[in-house]
Design an enzyme around this catalytic site. Sequence first.
Site, PDB file in Angstrom:
ATOM      1  N   HIS A   1       0.868  -1.178   0.000  1.00 29.52           N
ATOM      2  CA  HIS A   1       0.000   0.000   0.000  1.00 29.52           C
ATOM      3  C   HIS A   1       0.911   1.235   0.000  1.00 29.52           C
ATOM      4  CE1 HIS A   1      -2.810   2.928   1.855  1.00 29.52           C
ATOM      5  NE2 HIS A   1      -3.803   2.100   1.540  1.00 29.52           N
TER       6      HIS A   1
ATOM      7  N   ASP B   1       2.821  -4.370   8.246  1.00 26.11           N
ATOM      8  CA  ASP B   1       1.590  -3.603   8.074  1.00 26.11           C
ATOM      9  C   ASP B   1       0.425  -4.592   8.199  1.00 26.11           C
ATOM     10  OD1 ASP B   1      -0.709  -2.477   7.080  1.00 26.11           O
ATOM     11  OD2 ASP B   1       0.201  -1.671   5.257  1.00 26.11           O
TER      12      ASP B   1
ATOM     13  N   GLN C   1      -4.771  -5.095   7.093  1.00 21.92           N
ATOM     14  CA  GLN C   1      -5.774  -6.020   6.549  1.00 21.92           C
ATOM     15  C   GLN C   1      -5.748  -7.385   7.234  1.00 21.92           C
ATOM     16  OE1 GLN C   1      -8.118  -5.118   4.572  1.00 21.92           O
ATOM     17  NE2 GLN C   1      -7.318  -3.143   3.908  1.00 21.92           N
TER      18      GLN C   1
ATOM     19  N   LYS D   1     -10.694  -0.570  10.480  1.00 20.49           N
ATOM     20  CA  LYS D   1     -10.884  -1.719   9.588  1.00 20.49           C
ATOM     21  C   LYS D   1     -11.281  -2.964  10.372  1.00 20.49           C
ATOM     22  CE  LYS D   1      -7.432  -0.006   6.304  1.00 20.49           C
ATOM     23  NZ  LYS D   1      -8.179   0.436   5.135  1.00 20.49           N
TER      24      LYS D   1
ATOM     25  N   CYS E   1      -4.692   2.339  -3.658  1.00 17.51           N
ATOM     26  CA  CYS E   1      -3.450   2.855  -3.061  1.00 17.51           C
ATOM     27  C   CYS E   1      -2.285   1.895  -3.276  1.00 17.51           C
ATOM     28  CB  CYS E   1      -3.611   3.144  -1.572  1.00 17.51           C
ATOM     29  SG  CYS E   1      -4.776   4.444  -1.245  1.00 17.51           S
TER      30      CYS E   1
HETATM   31  N1  PLP Z   1      -2.027  -0.619   4.697  1.00 19.41           N
HETATM   32  C1  PLP Z   1      -2.975  -1.350   4.125  1.00 19.41           C
HETATM   33  C2  PLP Z   1      -2.676  -2.734   3.696  1.00 19.41           C
HETATM   34  C3  PLP Z   1      -4.257  -0.821   3.959  1.00 19.41           C
HETATM   35  O1  PLP Z   1      -5.203  -1.548   3.385  1.00 19.41           O
HETATM   36  C4  PLP Z   1      -4.522   0.496   4.408  1.00 19.41           C
HETATM   37  C5  PLP Z   1      -5.836   1.125   4.206  1.00 19.41           C
HETATM   38  O2  PLP Z   1      -6.482   0.945   3.207  1.00 19.41           O
HETATM   39  C6  PLP Z   1      -3.488   1.211   5.006  1.00 19.41           C
HETATM   40  C7  PLP Z   1      -2.255   0.630   5.137  1.00 19.41           C
HETATM   41  C8  PLP Z   1      -3.699   2.602   5.531  1.00 19.41           C
HETATM   42  O3  PLP Z   1      -4.535   2.558   6.635  1.00 19.41           O
HETATM   43  P1  PLP Z   1      -5.079   3.906   7.290  1.00 19.41           P
HETATM   44  O4  PLP Z   1      -5.671   4.690   6.158  1.00 19.41           O
HETATM   45  O5  PLP Z   1      -6.092   3.444   8.265  1.00 19.41           O
HETATM   46  O6  PLP Z   1      -3.929   4.607   7.899  1.00 19.41           O
END
Ligand code: PLP
Length: 405
Positions: free
Chosen positions: A122, A199, A202, A225, A363
């Site tokens: 991401h 990270d 998900q 999430k 993203c």
């Molecule tokens: N990393 C992953 C894999 C994501 O799916 C997301 C959000 O879509 C993020 C990071 C960013 O999360 P946040 O927008 O809650 O900071």
Amino acid sequence: MFDVEAIRRQFPILHQQINGKPLIYFDNAATSQKPRQVLEALMHYYTTMNANVHRGIHTLAEKATEAFEATREAVAKMINAPSKEQVVFTRGTTESINLVAATYGRAFLRQGEEIIISAMEHHSNIVPWQMICQEKGAVLKVIPINQAGELLLEEYEKMLSPRTRLVAVMHVSNALGTVNPIAEIVRLAHQQGAVVLVDGAQAAPHYAIDVQALDVDFYVFSAHKMYGPTGIGILYGKRHLLEAMPPYMGGGEMIKEVTFQQTTYNDIPYKFEAGTPNISDAVAMKAAVEFVQQTGFQTIAAHESQLLAYATQTIADIDGIRIIGTAKEKASVLSFVIDGVHPMDVGMLLDAKGIAVRTGHHCAMPLMNYFGIAGTVRASFAVYNTKEEIDVFAKELRKVAHALR
Ligand code: PLP
């Protein structure tokens, strides 16, 4: 017996019509809906104990502090952190990653050293590392993937060297659903003395995470999430790393003593929590932790895995459809393109039928480039979704594909 209707009753937002049709919410990877207990926790906080946390000696301040710290404790237990001081509140995954890049990166990354990420990351697990690499003259390396959307571990192994300072990878891909072999990635990185940030944005909604079993150095995720509120997230870190890292932001709370000549910093986790935190959402996050624990991660994962298998099989024979992300191990995400059809058109026509999916690059522009596409349509499932919803989705998708091709 798992009773999806009983689960659905806990989510007020699901019981509405969108464009004259019952809402089918398949955008859970972007953000999940919130159960009543989370909504009530927010209301309860503001109606009974709202006050600023820490240092207050009046009763409300003590109550608010207790509730705030109770979430830290609950999160520490949920991810099996050795202590609650290793759980830092942030605004979410993005801020947690930026915090580590800015503090660990700034303090310990040297010119010519390397950071390894993966081709499926991401943007929030790409850009902060690019920024710190630029600043420090370090090198960003990228683990390649195959057409199924799986990491090429042998390539990763070759990339690792004593120059590797940090490895940052996602646990579960938001765009493909791939579940990455984190324990193995960590083991290989540690052999070279590198630290690993995972990270977990998900993964946290679907799996019981055990940071000690995975031996990760940093694990980050967002409450929103995993059935919790927006604006609150977690950075877990190993104690010696958090203690060695300089603060992120300066201000109240993160200090022990301030003079105009010099400042001494607070202990972890407060060293990283400058300013008034997002108290209400942190407090309500505990209700989200309780929701997933009461429902049970095994139950959640089993139900979602059935939904994913059913949806994959139900849409497979639609003319021109191509599923993007066919890894052996997948979680809750069904990403696809339909030849000759723009994903946004699919999304708009499905919305007209009350079905919420996400379309676009998710993203993950470099990942889309790898697959040679501008974006996908993504349906992502949560514990409250049903087979009946998938039937409606597949029927409408079939019509949309037929109309647009
Ligand atoms: N990393 C992953 C894999 C994501 O799916 C997301 C959000 O879509 C993020 C990071 C960013 O999360 P946040 O927008 O809650 O900071």
